[in-house]
Design a protein around this motif. Structure first.
Motif, PDB file in Angstrom:
ATOM      1  N   GLU A 349       0.978  -1.365   0.063  1.00 30.33           N
ATOM      2  CA  GLU A 349       0.032  -0.041  -0.109  1.00 30.33           C
ATOM      3  C   GLU A 349       1.139   1.253  -0.085  1.00 30.33           C
ATOM      4  O   GLU A 349       0.454   2.347  -0.675  1.00 30.33           O
ATOM      5  N   LEU A 350       1.810   1.220   0.787  1.00 31.18           N
ATOM      6  CA  LEU A 350       2.953   2.377   0.883  1.00 31.18           C
ATOM      7  C   LEU A 350       3.613   2.642  -0.655  1.00 31.18           C
ATOM      8  O   LEU A 350       4.050   3.557  -0.965  1.00 31.18           O
ATOM      9  N   MET A 351       3.574   1.650  -1.233  1.00 31.48           N
ATOM     10  CA  MET A 351       4.055   1.524  -2.759  1.00 31.48           C
ATOM     11  C   MET A 351       3.003   1.772  -3.834  1.00 31.48           C
ATOM     12  O   MET A 351       3.469   1.700  -5.107  1.00 31.48           O
ATOM     13  N   GLY A 352       1.827   2.177  -3.290  1.00 33.25           N
ATOM     14  CA  GLY A 352       0.850   2.784  -4.437  1.00 33.25           C
ATOM     15  C   GLY A 352      -0.093   1.723  -4.616  1.00 33.25           C
ATOM     16  O   GLY A 352      -0.953   2.017  -5.510  1.00 33.25           O
ATOM     17  N   VAL A 353      -0.282   0.706  -4.127  1.00 38.52           N
ATOM     18  CA  VAL A 353      -1.144  -0.439  -4.566  1.00 38.52           C
ATOM     19  C   VAL A 353      -2.418  -0.323  -3.841  1.00 38.52           C
ATOM     20  O   VAL A 353      -2.342  -0.636  -2.374  1.00 38.52           O
ATOM     21  N   PRO A 354      -3.450  -0.459  -4.520  1.00 37.78           N
ATOM     22  CA  PRO A 354      -4.850  -0.444  -3.480  1.00 37.78           C
ATOM     23  C   PRO A 354      -4.912  -1.660  -2.851  1.00 37.78           C
ATOM     24  O   PRO A 354      -4.293  -2.797  -2.898  1.00 37.78           O
ATOM     25  N   GLU A 355      -5.616  -1.447  -1.612  1.00 36.86           N
ATOM     26  CA  GLU A 355      -5.605  -2.807  -0.767  1.00 36.86           C
ATOM     27  C   GLU A 355      -5.993  -3.975  -1.297  1.00 36.86           C
ATOM     28  O   GLU A 355      -5.420  -5.072  -0.797  1.00 36.86           O
ATOM     29  N   PRO A 356      -7.255  -3.850  -2.131  1.00 32.27           N
ATOM     30  CA  PRO A 356      -7.536  -5.348  -2.422  1.00 32.27           C
ATOM     31  C   PRO A 356      -6.571  -6.160  -3.491  1.00 32.27           C
ATOM     32  O   PRO A 356      -6.359  -7.358  -3.124  1.00 32.27           O
ATOM     33  N   LEU A 357      -5.945  -5.314  -4.134  1.00 33.99           N
ATOM     34  CA  LEU A 357      -4.831  -5.587  -5.161  1.00 33.99           C
ATOM     35  C   LEU A 357      -3.582  -6.210  -4.159  1.00 33.99           C
ATOM     36  O   LEU A 357      -2.909  -7.197  -4.503  1.00 33.99           O
ATOM     37  N   ALA A 358      -3.319  -5.435  -3.001  1.00 36.50           N
ATOM     38  CA  ALA A 358      -2.132  -5.825  -2.212  1.00 36.50           C
ATOM     39  C   ALA A 358      -2.326  -7.214  -1.610  1.00 36.50           C
ATOM     40  O   ALA A 358      -1.676  -8.012  -1.335  1.00 36.50           O
ATOM     41  N   GLU A 359      -3.659  -7.420  -0.948  1.00 41.42           N
ATOM     42  CA  GLU A 359      -3.971  -8.517  -0.475  1.00 41.42           C
ATOM     43  C   GLU A 359      -3.896  -9.804  -1.266  1.00 41.42           C
ATOM     44  O   GLU A 359      -3.449 -10.639  -1.123  1.00 41.42           O
ATOM     45  N   ALA A 360      -4.535  -9.673  -2.431  1.00 40.69           N
ATOM     46  CA  ALA A 360      -4.427 -10.790  -3.496  1.00 40.69           C
ATOM     47  C   ALA A 360      -2.790 -11.042  -3.981  1.00 40.69           C
ATOM     48  O   ALA A 360      -2.531 -12.068  -4.058  1.00 40.69           O
ATOM     49  N   TYR A 361      -2.263  -9.949  -3.989  1.00 42.32           N
ATOM     50  CA  TYR A 361      -0.693 -10.151  -4.291  1.00 42.32           C
ATOM     51  C   TYR A 361      -0.090 -10.905  -3.249  1.00 42.32           C
ATOM     52  O   TYR A 361       0.690 -12.123  -3.632  1.00 42.32           O
ATOM     53  N   VAL A 362      -0.051 -10.445  -1.998  1.00 41.28           N
ATOM     54  CA  VAL A 362       0.477 -11.034  -0.812  1.00 41.28           C
ATOM     55  C   VAL A 362       0.034 -12.622  -0.672  1.00 41.28           C
ATOM     56  O   VAL A 362       0.857 -13.277  -0.454  1.00 41.28           O
ATOM     57  N   ALA A 363      -1.174 -12.706  -1.126  1.00 39.23           N
ATOM     58  CA  ALA A 363      -1.746 -14.088  -0.821  1.00 39.23           C
ATOM     59  C   ALA A 363      -1.071 -15.063  -1.901  1.00 39.23           C
ATOM     60  O   ALA A 363      -1.104 -16.561  -1.541  1.00 39.23           O
ATOM     61  N   THR A 364      -0.402 -14.737  -2.778  1.00 42.22           N
ATOM     62  CA  THR A 364       0.347 -15.468  -3.720  1.00 42.22           C
ATOM     63  C   THR A 364       1.634 -16.064  -3.097  1.00 42.22           C
ATOM     64  O   THR A 364       2.176 -16.964  -3.732  1.00 42.22           O
ATOM     65  N   GLN A 365       2.105 -15.455  -2.095  1.00 40.15           N
ATOM     66  CA  GLN A 365       3.306 -15.981  -1.514  1.00 40.15           C
ATOM     67  C   GLN A 365       3.266 -15.893   0.191  1.00 40.15           C
ATOM     68  O   GLN A 365       3.893 -15.039   0.794  1.00 40.15           O
ATOM     69  N   PRO A 366       2.192 -16.894   0.529  1.00 40.85           N
ATOM     70  CA  PRO A 366       1.997 -16.817   2.165  1.00 40.85           C
ATOM     71  C   PRO A 366       3.390 -17.036   3.033  1.00 40.85           C
ATOM     72  O   PRO A 366       4.189 -17.934   2.517  1.00 40.85           O
ATOM     73  N   GLY A 367       3.405 -16.492   3.983  1.00 39.40           N
ATOM     74  CA  GLY A 367       4.597 -16.514   4.888  1.00 39.40           C
ATOM     75  C   GLY A 367       5.915 -15.832   4.554  1.00 39.40           C
ATOM     76  O   GLY A 367       6.654 -15.919   5.472  1.00 39.40           O
TER      77      GLY A 367
END
Length: 511
Positions: A349-367
């Protein structure tokens, strides 16, 4: 110039004159530093390249030509790149298993390599670009130089644009006209390159005036320039103001190259804060572009790589595309403890990514730790997301994709440039240990190098073509490593970009 010959120093005849090379212990022959153009100095400095005129006698081609480093990115490069002083900087290096002229239909396939370095640095004289392993496998290899930085890619109102692109084209014309004298077949030419060199390949793939000069293409971690004309003009204006000269050919010709390089550094290499949140906020300007590179001038480079693909240009050329998993993540993974203070989603989000996209992106690399996620995000923006888009834009054109995920024992990541010594099968070079560690897997080099040889020779790397939905991507890792889903996070960004474009809105994230 000399005229004597020996089995250890074979002579080949080019259109400009004879050249003497060196036969090496493995039986291959290297012809180094053959000029394909006149030195781009003096009145030629900001002009289109002028083909090399004839010479008398035999030109000694036993040492690399001039490749003075145009610093900035060269200071942080992973690939060893020697700096060789001199003015005659437009050269080719030819590595061949047999320098005898090819008889009709008997020539070997040819690989032409364009080096990277962000369009402002790099050198074709790197030991990682030595063609001996390709020679062993029946491929003639050529590495080419081109003008870098503003000299090659800066816009001037009264000089030819895209001088570096013109250098590539003239080098390919040299290959067409001369490679048979080195045992190569001018009808079986594959262009290839890594980083900015991979971007160069993508530009040439869609430049109409280059299409007849090669037959296949390989883009490794490719970053096309695609610099909008107005951006190039704005950079020229800023540099002119910084240098105190008119924004004209005469103004820039009055400035030494060394002074101009320092001005480029001022404009292109930012400094700034080092605390994690400020660093992350500073990434909002990331858009996958470099400040200098091929300019979309509407004439030579008629439009962007993606627009060219949409128009169908390059669809007749088989294309092999690859990237490394972490590309530009080293900055972040070198400071993992610092970035752990910020949660992964918050970091995006600090890098300019909207929250839903940030969450979806992080979900691809759990942990994964924050620094790893942030580093992969930058890598996806700069390199990997566009590969998924290219697949869709290429539609039914023959395209193969691979994902290099083997992690260096030194950096702990599959970083930018790490795949190059595997591609060239030069794991015995000392700098490979510096970058990869002491036990880089030879079997992985055998697989990757073998795939490139197969593509250059036969038009297929040995696995199924990748479809427009990004299926059929080959993963390169050490034998027995756990399976990895290729380009998983990059697919999320590519989908977000498609949705944003479909909605005809400007995305708030730099994807």
């Amino acid at each position: 110039m000399t005229t004597d010959s020996s089995p250890e120093q074979p002579i080949a005849q080019t259109t400009s004159g004879a050249v003497r090379g060196t036969r090496r212990a493995d039986g291959s022959v290297a012809f180094l530093g053959i000029p394909f153009a006149e030195p781009p100095t003096g009145a030629r400095r900001f002009q289109a390249p002028e083909p090399k005129g004839p010479w008398d006698g035999v030109l000694d081609a036993t040492a690399y030509g001039a490749t003075p480093q145009r610093k900035a990115l060269a200071e942080i490069t992973t690939i060893p790149e020697p700096s060789i002083p001199g003015d005659s900087t437009l050269n080719v290096n030819v590595f061949t298993p047999d320098p005898a002229p090819a008889s009709e239909g008997a020539g070997l396939p040819v690989l032409v390599w364009i080096h990277g370095g962000g369009f402002i640095a790099g050198s074709p004289a790197s030991p990682w670009y030595d063609g001996r392993a390709f020679n062993r496998d029946g491929v003639v290899t050529v590495s080419v130089s081109y003008r870098l930085g503003f000299d090659g890619f800066g816009w001037l109102p009264d000089a030819p644009a895209n001088r570096g692109v013109l250098d590539w084209i003239l080098a390919l014309e040299w290959v067409r006209d001369n490679i048979a004298a080195f045992g190569g077949d001018p009808r079986r030419v594959t262009i290839a390159g890594q980083s900015a060199g991979g971007g160069s390949v993508m530009t040439l793939l869609t430049v109409p005036s280059a299409r007849h000069l090669f037959h296949r293409a390989i883009s490794v971690s490719g970053v096309p320039g695609d610099v909008p004309l107005h951006d190039a003009q704005a950079l020229t204006a800023r540099l002119a103001e910084h240098l105190g000269v008119p924004a004209t050919l005469a103004g820039f010709a009055s400035v030494s190259e060394a002074t101009l390089i320092e001005a480029q550094r001022f404009e292109l290499v930012p400094g700034g804060a080092t605390d994690p949140e400020s660093v992350l906020r500073g990434m909002t300007t990331m858009n996958g572009r470099l400040g200098l590179g091929p300019i979309v001038d509407g004439e030579l480079v008629v439009d962007t790589v993606e627009a060219g693909m949409i128009a169908g240009r390059g669809a007749d050329k088989p294309l092999l595309v690859s990237a490394t998993r972490e590309e530009f993540a080293g900055f972040f993974t070198g400071r993992l403890d610092d970035f752990d203070a910020v949660a992964p989603t918050r970091a995006l989000e600090l890098m300019g990514v909207p929250e839903p996209l940030a969450e979806a992106y992080v979900a691809t690399q759990p942990g994964e730790r924050t620094g790893v996620v942030a580093g992969r995000f930058v890598s996806d923006v700069m390199f990997r997301e566009r590969v998924i888009r290219w697949l869709a834009l290429r539609d039914d054109a023959e395209t193969w994709v691979s994902d290099f995920v083997w992690r260096s024992a030194v950096s702990g990541i599959a970083e930018h440039c790490l795949d190059v010594p595997f591609i060239f099968d030069v794991l015995d070079d000392p700098d490979v240990t510096r970058v990869a560690g002491p036990h880089a897997p030879q079997e992985l080099a055998d697989r990757i190098h073998g795939a490139v040889v197969a593509f250059v020779r036969d038009g297929s790397p040995g696995w199924s073509r990748s479809d427009r939905d990004a299926s059929g991507i080959e993963v390169f890792d050490a034998a027995g490593a756990p399976p990895v889903e290729p380009f998983a996070s990059a697919r999320v960004l590519a989908a977000a970009k498609r949705l944003a474009e479909a909605a005809s809105t400007t995305p708030s994230t730099p994807v």
